[in-house]
Structures are given as structure tokens and as C-alpha cells.
Design a protein around this motif. Sequence first.
Motif, PDB file in Angstrom:
ATOM      1  N   ALA A  14       1.646   4.857  -2.643  1.00  0.00           N
ATOM      2  CA  ALA A  14       3.015   4.579  -3.069  1.00  0.00           C
ATOM      3  C   ALA A  14       3.857   5.847  -2.952  1.00  0.00           C
ATOM      4  N   GLY A  15       5.072   5.649  -2.449  1.00  0.00           N
ATOM      5  CA  GLY A  15       5.951   6.784  -2.222  1.00  0.00           C
ATOM      6  C   GLY A  15       5.843   7.375  -0.831  1.00  0.00           C
ATOM      7  N   GLY A  16       4.834   6.951  -0.104  1.00  0.00           N
ATOM      8  CA  GLY A  16       4.608   7.484   1.230  1.00  0.00           C
ATOM      9  C   GLY A  16       5.399   6.745   2.296  1.00  0.00           C
ATOM     10  N   SER A  17       5.146   7.136   3.541  1.00  0.00           N
ATOM     11  CA  SER A  17       5.858   6.566   4.682  1.00  0.00           C
ATOM     12  C   SER A  17       4.871   6.063   5.724  1.00  0.00           C
ATOM     13  N   LEU A  18       5.337   5.120   6.498  1.00  0.00           N
ATOM     14  CA  LEU A  18       4.525   4.549   7.572  1.00  0.00           C
ATOM     15  C   LEU A  18       5.472   3.999   8.624  1.00  0.00           C
ATOM     16  N   SER A  19       5.075   4.108   9.880  1.00  0.00           N
ATOM     17  CA  SER A  19       5.871   3.557  10.961  1.00  0.00           C
ATOM     18  C   SER A  19       5.033   2.567  11.748  1.00  0.00           C
ATOM     19  N   ILE A  20       5.602   1.417  12.052  1.00  0.00           N
ATOM     20  CA  ILE A  20       4.926   0.424  12.862  1.00  0.00           C
ATOM     21  C   ILE A  20       5.798   0.117  14.072  1.00  0.00           C
ATOM     22  N   SER A  21       5.166  -0.337  15.128  1.00  0.00           N
ATOM     23  CA  SER A  21       5.899  -0.644  16.345  1.00  0.00           C
ATOM     24  C   SER A  21       5.382  -1.929  16.959  1.00  0.00           C
ATOM     25  N   TYR A  79      10.759  -0.835  16.443  1.00  0.00           N
ATOM     26  CA  TYR A  79      10.075   0.021  15.481  1.00  0.00           C
ATOM     27  C   TYR A  79      10.549  -0.308  14.072  1.00  0.00           C
ATOM     28  N   LEU A  80       9.695   0.000  13.112  1.00  0.00           N
ATOM     29  CA  LEU A  80      10.090  -0.093  11.711  1.00  0.00           C
ATOM     30  C   LEU A  80       9.573   1.150  10.994  1.00  0.00           C
ATOM     31  N   GLN A  81      10.494   1.988  10.568  1.00  0.00           N
ATOM     32  CA  GLN A  81      10.149   3.162   9.790  1.00  0.00           C
ATOM     33  C   GLN A  81      10.269   2.788   8.316  1.00  0.00           C
ATOM     34  N   MET A  82       9.182   2.940   7.589  1.00  0.00           N
ATOM     35  CA  MET A  82       9.144   2.540   6.189  1.00  0.00           C
ATOM     36  C   MET A  82       8.933   3.771   5.317  1.00  0.00           C
ATOM     37  N   ASN A  83       9.900   4.038   4.455  1.00  0.00           N
ATOM     38  CA  ASN A  83       9.835   5.175   3.553  1.00  0.00           C
ATOM     39  C   ASN A  83       9.808   4.696   2.107  1.00  0.00           C
ATOM     40  N   SER A  84       9.414   5.577   1.217  1.00  0.00           N
ATOM     41  CA  SER A  84       9.363   5.247  -0.214  1.00  0.00           C
ATOM     42  C   SER A  84       8.648   3.923  -0.444  1.00  0.00           C
ATOM     43  N   LEU A  85       7.510   3.788   0.159  1.00  0.00           N
ATOM     44  CA  LEU A  85       6.778   2.524   0.079  1.00  0.00           C
ATOM     45  C   LEU A  85       6.302   2.240  -1.330  1.00  0.00           C
ATOM     46  N   GLU A  86       6.315   0.957  -1.665  1.00  0.00           N
ATOM     47  CA  GLU A  86       5.914   0.484  -2.985  1.00  0.00           C
ATOM     48  C   GLU A  86       4.749  -0.492  -2.817  1.00  0.00           C
ATOM     49  N   PRO A  87       3.923  -0.649  -3.864  1.00  0.00           N
ATOM     50  CA  PRO A  87       2.830  -1.627  -3.753  1.00  0.00           C
ATOM     51  C   PRO A  87       3.315  -3.028  -3.355  1.00  0.00           C
ATOM     52  N   GLU A  88       4.550  -3.351  -3.759  1.00  0.00           N
ATOM     53  CA  GLU A  88       5.113  -4.671  -3.425  1.00  0.00           C
ATOM     54  C   GLU A  88       5.391  -4.830  -1.930  1.00  0.00           C
ATOM     55  N   ASP A  89       5.338  -3.743  -1.176  1.00  0.00           N
ATOM     56  CA  ASP A  89       5.521  -3.815   0.272  1.00  0.00           C
ATOM     57  C   ASP A  89       4.229  -4.204   0.992  1.00  0.00           C
ATOM     58  N   THR A  90       3.135  -4.286   0.249  1.00  0.00           N
ATOM     59  CA  THR A  90       1.860  -4.677   0.850  1.00  0.00           C
ATOM     60  C   THR A  90       1.972  -6.079   1.444  1.00  0.00           C
ATOM     61  N   ALA A  91       1.648  -6.187   2.717  1.00  0.00           N
ATOM     62  CA  ALA A  91       1.790  -7.474   3.416  1.00  0.00           C
ATOM     63  C   ALA A  91       1.262  -7.334   4.838  1.00  0.00           C
ATOM     64  N   GLY A 112       0.435  -9.694  14.046  1.00  0.00           N
ATOM     65  CA  GLY A 112       0.525  -9.129  12.706  1.00  0.00           C
ATOM     66  C   GLY A 112      -0.257  -7.839  12.549  1.00  0.00           C
ATOM     67  N   THR A 113       0.247  -6.973  11.696  1.00  0.00           N
ATOM     68  CA  THR A 113      -0.449  -5.738  11.365  1.00  0.00           C
ATOM     69  C   THR A 113      -0.408  -5.548   9.847  1.00  0.00           C
ATOM     70  N   GLN A 114      -1.534  -5.176   9.277  1.00  0.00           N
ATOM     71  CA  GLN A 114      -1.644  -5.058   7.825  1.00  0.00           C
ATOM     72  C   GLN A 114      -1.074  -3.724   7.351  1.00  0.00           C
ATOM     73  N   VAL A 115      -0.231  -3.802   6.342  1.00  0.00           N
ATOM     74  CA  VAL A 115       0.266  -2.616   5.649  1.00  0.00           C
ATOM     75  C   VAL A 115      -0.133  -2.751   4.184  1.00  0.00           C
ATOM     76  N   THR A 116      -0.877  -1.777   3.706  1.00  0.00           N
ATOM     77  CA  THR A 116      -1.337  -1.791   2.317  1.00  0.00           C
ATOM     78  C   THR A 116      -0.844  -0.533   1.622  1.00  0.00           C
ATOM     79  N   VAL A 117      -0.155  -0.729   0.500  1.00  0.00           N
ATOM     80  CA  VAL A 117       0.376   0.387  -0.274  1.00  0.00           C
ATOM     81  C   VAL A 117      -0.368   0.431  -1.603  1.00  0.00           C
ATOM     82  N   SER A 118      -1.064   1.525  -1.846  1.00  0.00           N
ATOM     83  CA  SER A 118      -1.840   1.662  -3.076  1.00  0.00           C
ATOM     84  C   SER A 118      -0.998   2.349  -4.145  1.00  0.00           C
ATOM     85  N   SER A 119      -1.241   1.961  -5.379  1.00  0.00           N
ATOM     86  CA  SER A 119      -0.475   2.541  -6.500  1.00  0.00           C
ATOM     87  C   SER A 119      -1.147   3.775  -7.053  1.00  0.00           C
TER      88      SER A 119
END
Length: 119
Positions: A14-21, A79-91, A112-119
Amino acid sequence: QVQLVESGGGLVQAGGSLSISCAASGSIFSINVMGWYRQPPGKQRELVATITSRGSTNYADSVKDRFTISRDNAKRTVYLQMNSLEPEDTAVYYCNADVHTGWRMNNYWGQGTQVTVSS
């Protein structure tokens, strides 16, 4: 046939960043709207963000100011740049595109690609 292939998902704190394409390939004449959708565990698929061929963007309220969608038309990639990730963004995040094949306009989904945000 048209294929959309996502990449870049994974596990982040949580709070981290991830980029998907997502890269489109196949019998493509042009691509209109490209977008990202997500499906959280046990929930329905929902819109995350879309972008037109001219760069106009639209975001879900839940990701505004945290996520940025962009595209490279020459590479047929979104592309999707994801910042300030929250556990609720897990999908599972799915790429979507309206593709003109030269014969007709069809809508396509990636696998589909899995994004998991840990708390």
C-alpha cells in the motif's frame, strides 16, 4: 484476429506504485478508445480509465489523481500508471479496445493481469 496482451501486474505494498501496459496486435486498421477495467474479488468488472486516439481521458472517481492512463498510437499500446495504491485497488485489470479491422469496428478484451496491493 486481434489480440490484446497485458503485462506488468504483480504484488505491491500500500502506498506504492505499479505500471501496467497492454499491446494490441493483429488485423488492425485503427484503434479508437482504449481503456482499463478491473474486477475486484467477488465484485463486478468496473471502469478504471479510458483514453481516445486523440488523448482525451476519463477516470473513475476512485482513481482520479492517483492513476494516469496514456497511450502510444504508433506502438498500439495503452499504459496505466498507478500511484498511491490502496488494498481496495486489488483486482484483475483488463485492457479493452475498440478496434477497426478495416471491415468493422469490434470491441476486444485482454486476458487480464493481477494487481495485488498488500496492507
